[in-house]
Motif scaffolding. Sequence first.
Motif, PDB file in Angstrom:
ATOM      1  N   LYS A 209       6.525  48.547  35.081  1.00 24.38           N
ATOM      2  CA  LYS A 209       5.452  49.488  35.698  1.00 24.38           C
ATOM      3  C   LYS A 209       4.871  48.619  36.863  1.00 24.38           C
ATOM      4  O   LYS A 209       4.243  49.183  37.678  1.00 24.38           O
ATOM      5  N   ASN A 210       4.832  47.369  36.884  1.00 24.11           N
ATOM      6  CA  ASN A 210       4.276  46.536  37.697  1.00 24.11           C
ATOM      7  C   ASN A 210       5.434  45.661  38.769  1.00 24.11           C
ATOM      8  O   ASN A 210       5.077  44.731  39.286  1.00 24.11           O
ATOM      9  N   MET A 211       6.713  46.167  38.743  1.00 25.71           N
ATOM     10  CA  MET A 211       7.742  45.701  39.433  1.00 25.71           C
ATOM     11  C   MET A 211       8.291  46.913  39.991  1.00 25.71           C
ATOM     12  O   MET A 211       8.311  47.804  39.780  1.00 25.71           O
ATOM     13  N   LEU A 212       8.833  46.586  41.414  1.00 21.78           N
ATOM     14  CA  LEU A 212       9.472  47.330  42.135  1.00 21.78           C
ATOM     15  C   LEU A 212      11.019  46.890  42.345  1.00 21.78           C
ATOM     16  O   LEU A 212      11.122  45.533  42.800  1.00 21.78           O
ATOM     17  N   VAL A 213      11.878  47.865  42.804  1.00 18.83           N
ATOM     18  CA  VAL A 213      13.376  47.706  43.143  1.00 18.83           C
ATOM     19  C   VAL A 213      13.588  48.443  44.409  1.00 18.83           C
ATOM     20  O   VAL A 213      12.997  49.644  44.479  1.00 18.83           O
ATOM     21  N   ASP A 214      14.788  47.909  44.967  1.00 19.91           N
ATOM     22  CA  ASP A 214      14.909  48.699  46.160  1.00 19.91           C
ATOM     23  C   ASP A 214      16.240  49.962  45.788  1.00 19.91           C
ATOM     24  O   ASP A 214      16.233  49.999  44.779  1.00 19.91           O
ATOM     25  N   GLU A 215      16.783  50.342  47.003  1.00 23.47           N
ATOM     26  CA  GLU A 215      17.560  51.626  46.387  1.00 23.47           C
ATOM     27  C   GLU A 215      18.880  51.094  45.680  1.00 23.47           C
ATOM     28  O   GLU A 215      19.798  51.735  44.905  1.00 23.47           O
ATOM     29  N   LYS A 216      19.149  49.723  45.783  1.00 20.43           N
ATOM     30  CA  LYS A 216      20.420  48.845  45.114  1.00 20.43           C
ATOM     31  C   LYS A 216      19.977  48.443  43.473  1.00 20.43           C
ATOM     32  O   LYS A 216      20.716  48.080  43.044  1.00 20.43           O
ATOM     33  N   GLY A 217      18.629  48.771  43.175  1.00 19.50           N
ATOM     34  CA  GLY A 217      18.227  48.170  41.965  1.00 19.50           C
ATOM     35  C   GLY A 217      17.873  46.932  41.893  1.00 19.50           C
ATOM     36  O   GLY A 217      17.590  46.098  41.030  1.00 19.50           O
ATOM     37  N   ARG A 218      17.511  46.188  43.177  1.00 17.62           N
ATOM     38  CA  ARG A 218      17.216  44.926  43.205  1.00 17.62           C
ATOM     39  C   ARG A 218      15.766  44.674  43.335  1.00 17.62           C
ATOM     40  O   ARG A 218      15.046  45.341  44.237  1.00 17.62           O
ATOM     41  N   ILE A 219      15.152  43.609  42.730  1.00 15.11           N
ATOM     42  CA  ILE A 219      13.895  43.495  42.633  1.00 15.11           C
ATOM     43  C   ILE A 219      13.053  43.434  44.141  1.00 15.11           C
ATOM     44  O   ILE A 219      13.824  42.396  44.988  1.00 15.11           O
ATOM     45  N   SER A 220      12.191  44.066  44.694  1.00 12.98           N
ATOM     46  CA  SER A 220      11.752  44.060  45.946  1.00 12.98           C
ATOM     47  C   SER A 220      10.075  44.114  46.132  1.00 12.98           C
ATOM     48  O   SER A 220       9.634  43.947  47.206  1.00 12.98           O
ATOM     49  N   GLY A 221       9.511  43.893  44.913  1.00 15.28           N
ATOM     50  CA  GLY A 221       7.994  43.740  45.059  1.00 15.28           C
ATOM     51  C   GLY A 221       7.533  43.565  43.661  1.00 15.28           C
ATOM     52  O   GLY A 221       8.047  44.125  42.782  1.00 15.28           O
ATOM     53  N   ILE A 222       6.409  42.918  43.527  1.00 18.91           N
ATOM     54  CA  ILE A 222       5.295  42.749  42.343  1.00 18.91           C
ATOM     55  C   ILE A 222       4.048  43.324  42.605  1.00 18.91           C
ATOM     56  O   ILE A 222       3.512  42.927  43.655  1.00 18.91           O
ATOM     57  N   ILE A 223       3.497  44.008  41.896  1.00 16.45           N
ATOM     58  CA  ILE A 223       2.290  44.838  42.220  1.00 16.45           C
ATOM     59  C   ILE A 223       1.424  44.760  41.032  1.00 16.45           C
ATOM     60  O   ILE A 223       1.856  44.194  40.182  1.00 16.45           O
ATOM     61  N   ASP A 224      -0.054  45.192  41.173  1.00 17.80           N
ATOM     62  CA  ASP A 224      -0.819  45.173  40.150  1.00 17.80           C
ATOM     63  C   ASP A 224      -1.211  43.932  39.552  1.00 17.80           C
ATOM     64  O   ASP A 224      -0.981  43.478  38.295  1.00 17.80           O
ATOM     65  N   TRP A 225      -1.874  43.121  40.326  1.00 19.15           N
ATOM     66  CA  TRP A 225      -2.296  41.668  39.761  1.00 19.15           C
ATOM     67  C   TRP A 225      -3.597  41.495  39.236  1.00 19.15           C
ATOM     68  O   TRP A 225      -4.210  40.561  39.101  1.00 19.15           O
ATOM     69  N   GLY A 226      -4.172  42.779  38.592  1.00 19.26           N
ATOM     70  CA  GLY A 226      -5.434  42.618  38.166  1.00 19.26           C
ATOM     71  C   GLY A 226      -5.863  41.787  36.900  1.00 19.26           C
ATOM     72  O   GLY A 226      -6.978  41.601  36.707  1.00 19.26           O
TER      73      GLY A 226
END
Length: 304
Positions: A209-226
């Motif tokens: 829930k703190n990781m994002l992927v693009d339309e191909k399912g590849r890691i594209s972002g890391i969020i929520d660094w609290g």
Amino acid sequence: MSGSNPWDAEWEVSEVLAKHLVYSQFPQLSQESVRLFGHGWDNTVYLVGDRYVFRFPRRSIAVPLLETEGKLLPMLADRITIPYSKPLFYGAGTSEYPPPFLGYDYLPGTYPIGLTDGQRLSSARTLAKFLKELHAFPVLTARENGAPSDHRNLTDLASRKEKMVRHLADLKGYIRGEDYRLISDYLQQLTTDRVEPKEVFLHGDLHFKNMLVDEKGRISGIIDWGDINIGHPACDLNVAYSFLPPAARTSFFQVYGGIDGETKLLARLIAVFIPMMILHQAVTDRDEAIADEAINNIRRALAD
């Protein structure tokens, strides 16, 4: 389910309140829409226009962590290779809403839910490189800027196991019998009470829930660094077990570097513990998609 949960809010942030806080403190955004984006255990999140995300603490425990995040995250810009949440707007508390809040660039992408093993394998080396770079950030600099040290006492496996046993009891009526037995058998076989502490700079709450992927399912972002803190690298390395299938772990550790037995033990424990907490919350929220992904995380973590 128990009556008191770690995600219960002390401060509720309605859309009306979020608009007032954003518009009054950042008038340059007053023509942008503000709509609820979601919430985690510590923060309520609003999307402002299509460019920014604002995080508002829901619990007092999140306030010093948010302040530390605001100091440290800009320092990572030249150090890590995956896009991440960079603070751009620093909001101040008011009489209506006492804690500070932060606004960031919006990172496009979706949670890595329902990915194939092949898609997960395609991100193994990228994720390993990211964590190798992050864990090399100077501990002294992190500490000088407010990063706490192992504030959740993750190296105490006995205490963590007790919490997992309680959560498993709460979940018994909500998960399949084979999944209950899988987790129960794992916990029964876990006999190590504590591992030796180690200190690296951590994301601290790395899960799907703190990781994002693009339309191909590849890691594209890391969020929520609290939850950034100084602690055992196993805290972040849990994703080698919860996110990656067994076949992808060799590739991951070829890039990150080898780990010892205690680190592997703790990483796998956290790879089960965090999804159990997410599953508990998803059951409470009746979010079937998140619940399904959480149990799949646990199955992967215990697959070998």
